[in-house]
Write a protein that holds these residues in place. Structure first.
Motif, PDB file in Angstrom:
ATOM      1  N   GLU A 246       0.826  -1.208   0.000  1.00 45.53           N
ATOM      2  CA  GLU A 246       0.000   0.000   0.000  1.00 45.53           C
ATOM      3  C   GLU A 246       0.861   1.259   0.000  1.00 45.53           C
ATOM      4  OE1 GLU A 246      -2.416  -0.522   3.437  1.00 45.53           O
ATOM      5  OE2 GLU A 246      -3.684  -2.091   2.532  1.00 45.53           O
TER       6      GLU A 246
ATOM      7  N   ARG B 162       7.058   8.760 -10.958  1.00 47.64           N
ATOM      8  CA  ARG B 162       5.816   8.038 -11.225  1.00 47.64           C
ATOM      9  C   ARG B 162       5.510   8.027 -12.718  1.00 47.64           C
ATOM     10  NH1 ARG B 162       0.505   8.106  -7.440  1.00 47.64           N
ATOM     11  NH2 ARG B 162      -0.863   6.829  -8.722  1.00 47.64           N
TER      12      ARG B 162
ATOM     13  N   GLY C 288       2.273   4.578  -7.779  1.00 49.73           N
ATOM     14  CA  GLY C 288       1.220   4.068  -8.627  1.00 49.73           C
ATOM     15  C   GLY C 288       0.901   2.603  -8.426  1.00 49.73           C
ATOM     16  N   GLU C 289      -0.065   2.153  -9.165  1.00 50.26           N
ATOM     17  CA  GLU C 289      -0.666   0.827  -9.026  1.00 50.26           C
ATOM     18  C   GLU C 289       0.355  -0.308  -9.095  1.00 50.26           C
ATOM     19  OE1 GLU C 289      -3.825  -1.987 -11.552  1.00 50.26           O
ATOM     20  OE2 GLU C 289      -3.160  -0.033 -12.318  1.00 50.26           O
ATOM     21  N   TYR C 290       0.172  -1.275  -8.209  1.00 48.82           N
ATOM     22  CA  TYR C 290       0.901  -2.540  -8.303  1.00 48.82           C
ATOM     23  C   TYR C 290       0.236  -3.362  -9.405  1.00 48.82           C
ATOM     24  CZ  TYR C 290       2.733  -7.144  -7.120  1.00 48.82           C
ATOM     25  OH  TYR C 290       3.342  -8.376  -7.182  1.00 48.82           O
ATOM     26  N   ARG C 291       0.932  -3.666 -10.473  1.00 44.73           N
ATOM     27  CA  ARG C 291       0.319  -4.169 -11.702  1.00 44.73           C
ATOM     28  C   ARG C 291       0.429  -5.677 -11.902  1.00 44.73           C
ATOM     29  NH1 ARG C 291       1.252   0.787 -15.906  1.00 44.73           N
ATOM     30  NH2 ARG C 291       1.922   2.335 -14.382  1.00 44.73           N
TER      31      ARG C 291
ATOM     32  N   GLU D  19       2.332   1.746  -3.517  1.00 48.16           N
ATOM     33  CA  GLU D  19       1.332   2.258  -4.455  1.00 48.16           C
ATOM     34  C   GLU D  19       1.070   3.743  -4.220  1.00 48.16           C
ATOM     35  OE1 GLU D  19      -1.571  -1.274  -5.877  1.00 48.16           O
ATOM     36  OE2 GLU D  19      -1.941  -0.547  -3.836  1.00 48.16           O
TER      37      GLU D  19
ATOM     38  N   TRP E  40       8.253  -2.305  -9.655  1.00 43.41           N
ATOM     39  CA  TRP E  40       8.222  -1.117 -10.506  1.00 43.41           C
ATOM     40  C   TRP E  40       9.560  -0.972 -11.244  1.00 43.41           C
ATOM     41  CZ3 TRP E  40       5.490  -1.708  -6.125  1.00 43.41           C
ATOM     42  CH2 TRP E  40       4.182  -1.241  -6.073  1.00 43.41           C
TER      43      TRP E  40
END
Length: 647
Positions: A277, A438, A284-287, A280, A336
């Motif tokens: 969390e 980001r 940004g989003e954990y993909r 992110e 990332w």
């Protein structure tokens, strides 16, 4: 408005970063699959692969393999989807020791192939050249060699449970070509899937998402299926198999380990969901869907490996107090930097490791507080200075971007890379820097990158004007050796209490301990030591006086219980210091440590210290290595072999 000089720099840098495709595309045969671009600029040429991806490249790998624990062999088939330029009738793959039985196209038609004999290829192996004859799917029937460098087969005695064998792989940097025939380059990203059969009751995990429950084959074996639907560099295809169980941590996080290890592992990584969390919120989003981990047997050669959806971890990070959880933050951050955006060549490995180490420190700050992050940054800075003092500040290898081979564990790629970003952040401000980083991840997701691209992106999307560019000295940081003058040094207050204790200990003496012996340094109060953080204890151990006597080492060991430490980072520092001072009482403990731990970070330096002690230490090193070498992964073996072959 930017000046003409800055605009010229941007234009030249951008021109150096053209690609075959501007962004990930859909596979025309399988529209659900992404196809990542290939970089074609000179700085993106990977000298560690035989592949010719600008002519024909692998976009997808489908493995169907059997694990033979008796023979310690992996064998089966690899189906490769190929994207070829018009007129390209051959594809070149990387292999190292693979036994190829047959190559056919998608309809079963034989395809001509040869493994070209090369002189002195070493880890690079040999090229496998296949004539396509128009095929866009090729099937390779093969077996990996029994000594495949990427694979380590453990006997039951080498596991915690002691009943079942174990297997794990370690592919970084170019070892996966010893068990998978593909184009083994970080710049040639591929989606993949796998069907793996293994004997009961072993479980199999991979760095892809497991598909349903294992299938009982009725012959004492089970089949496991995995899919990775996002293009990844081939070194991130990983496998582990053994007697392992799973424990849930959070909605998308969990950990695998041997049953005897699982309770301790689960307790140690209990903050992982919070870390995801925090990551992110930063960038940004954990993909990748889930973030699971597996704690492997201690023979694993690294602290951790960032394999997507299944981080591989050493049990040596388990201390009982989460004091080494920077390792979890680091491997998570790779989701990332490294996995999402990947260095195209290993000479730019700082793009993976340096960016990740910076990101790790930000996660630690968010989860554990500013003080812990500052202390861990100060330890990193000390590592940089130690390395520069050893090799020289002008040594070419101290540049972030190099032409040399990738060497894991470098204080330059990791720590200097992190301090580069810390310095940039300190100059432009955290808010601007975070927004820039980001967008870097967003705009280059699932793509390879080079240092020139990173520099150009900073100039285009971060730097405001020529004056700021001059203050940042970006090119000096990335492409020149040493440590620039504008480095953002850590706060000296981070270790003020420890450094004071170091000074006190170095100068404080008691009355003679044993009759005519000279005075011995007294130990500072134990409540200081046991009240410190692990980072503070490591700082103290790294700064012990160079002239401790045997009596002083015994007093220190007894009072602080150094040889009984449950924290392997601290224990290693003590053992290394003690060996460097020929402190005989620790030799049996060193033997036990080297017999149970295969982590190269610990193993290689301990052997190096023994080897450096000449007539006293070399016989000890040779005796221990004769007993332990076979238990180490090839990565650890190679490092120790170099030490024991040196003068």
């Amino acid at each position: 408005m930017r000046s003409i000089t800055l605009a010229t720099i941007l234009a030249l840098s951008a021109a150096a970063c053209t690609t075959m495709e501007a962004a990930p595309l859909a596979d025309t045969a399988n529209p659900a699959r992404m196809v990542s671009p290939i970089l074609t600029t000179p700085e993106a040429e990977d000298t560690q692969t035989w592949a010719e991806p600008e002519r024909a490249r692998v976009t997808h790998v489908a493995l169907d393999l059997d694990l033979d624990f008796d023979a310690r062999r992996v064998g089966g088939t690899a189906m490769l989807d190929v994207l070829a330029e018009p007129g390209a009738d051959t594809i070149v793959l990387d292999t190292n020791g693979l036994e190829i039985a047959r190559v056919t196209d998608g309809s079963g038609r034989e395809l001509p192939w040869e493994i070209e004999s090369m002189e002195e290829t070493g880890a690079k192996g040999e090229p496998l050249r296949i004539t396509l004859n128009g095929a866009r799917t090729i099937r390779i029937d093969y077996r990996a060699p029994a000594d495949a460098s990427a694979l380590q087969w453990l006997s039951p005695e080498q596991t915690e449970g002691g009943v079942h064998p174990f297997l794990f792989s370690q592919g970084q940097a170019i070892l996966n070509r010893t068990w998978i025939p593909t184009q083994d380059s970080p710049g040639i990203r591929q989606t993949w899937e796998a069907r793996i059969t293994a004997p009961k009751p072993l479980d199999v995990v991979m760095s892809g998402v497991r598909q349903g429950e294992p299938e009982d084959l009725g012959n004492g074996r089970r089949a496991f299926r995995f899919v990775m639907d996002k293009p990844v560099p081939p070194y991130l295809i990983a496998i582990a198999a053994g007697d392992i169980d799973f424990a849930l941590i959070g909605p998308r996080t969990g950990v695998w380990a041997e049953p005897a290890t699982l309770p301790r592992a689960r307790a140690e990584v209990g903050d992982t969901e919070e870390m995801v969390e925090a990551a992110e919120a930063l960038y940004g989003e954990y993909r990748w869907g889930r973030y699971d981990m597996i704690v492997l047997p201690p023979a694993f050669p690294y602290g951790g490996m960032e394999n997507p959806v299944m981080t591989f971890l050493t049990p040596t990070f388990i201390a009982g107090d989460r004091s080494n959880n920077g390792l979890i933050a680091h491997e998570l951050a790779h989701s990332w930097s490294g996995n999402l955006v990947t260095n195209a060549v290993w000479g730019d490995s700082w793009l993976n490791e340096g960016v990740t180490t910076y990101f790790e420190n930000r996660i630690m700050e968010a989860v554990y507080g500013e003080k812990r992050a500052e202390q861990e940054a100060a330890l990193m800075y000390a590592n940089i200075l130690e390395t520069l003092n050893e090799v020289g500040r002008d040594a070419p290898g101290t540049a972030l971007s190099t032409d040399g081979e990738y060497e894991l564990g470098s204080a330059i790629a990791y720590e200097k890379g992190a301090f580069f970003l810390m310095t940039v952040e300190s100059i432009v401000g955290r808010e601007r820097f975070d927004a820039w980083l980001r967008q870097w991840f967003d705009n280059h997701a699932f793509q390879p990158a080079t240092s020139e691209m990173f520099y150009a992106d900073m100039m285009a999307n971060l730097v405001r004007d020529e004056a700021e560019a001059e203050r940042l000295t970006l090119r000096e940081w990335i492409f020149e050796p040493g440590l620039p003058e504008n480095v953002a040094k850590p706060d000296p207050a981070a270790f003020a209490a420890v450094d004071q204790a170091v000074l006190y200990y170095a100068t404080r003496y008691s009355t003679p301990v044993d009759g005519p012996n000279p005075p011995a340094r007294v130990s500072f109060p134990e409540d200081h030591w046991f009240g410190w953080t692990s980072a503070e204890r490591q700082r103290f151990l790294a700064n012990l006086p160079a002239d401790l006597t045997e009596i002083e080492m015994r007093i220190l060991d007894d009072n602080l219980r150094l040889s009984q430490s449950a924290n392997n980072e601290e224990l290693f520092l003590w053992l290394n210091y003690a060996l460097d001072h020929r402190y005989e009482p620790v030799v049996p403990l060193v033997e036990q440590f080297l017999a149970r731990v295969g982590r190269a970070k610990f193993v290689r330096p301990l052997f190096a210290t023994l080897w450096g002690e000449g007539e006293w230490g070399r016989p000890i090193a040779q005796r221990i290595y004769a007993d332990t070498r076979a238990s180490y992964h090839s990565v650890t073996q190679a490092g120790v072999d170099r030490v024991l072959a040196s003068d």
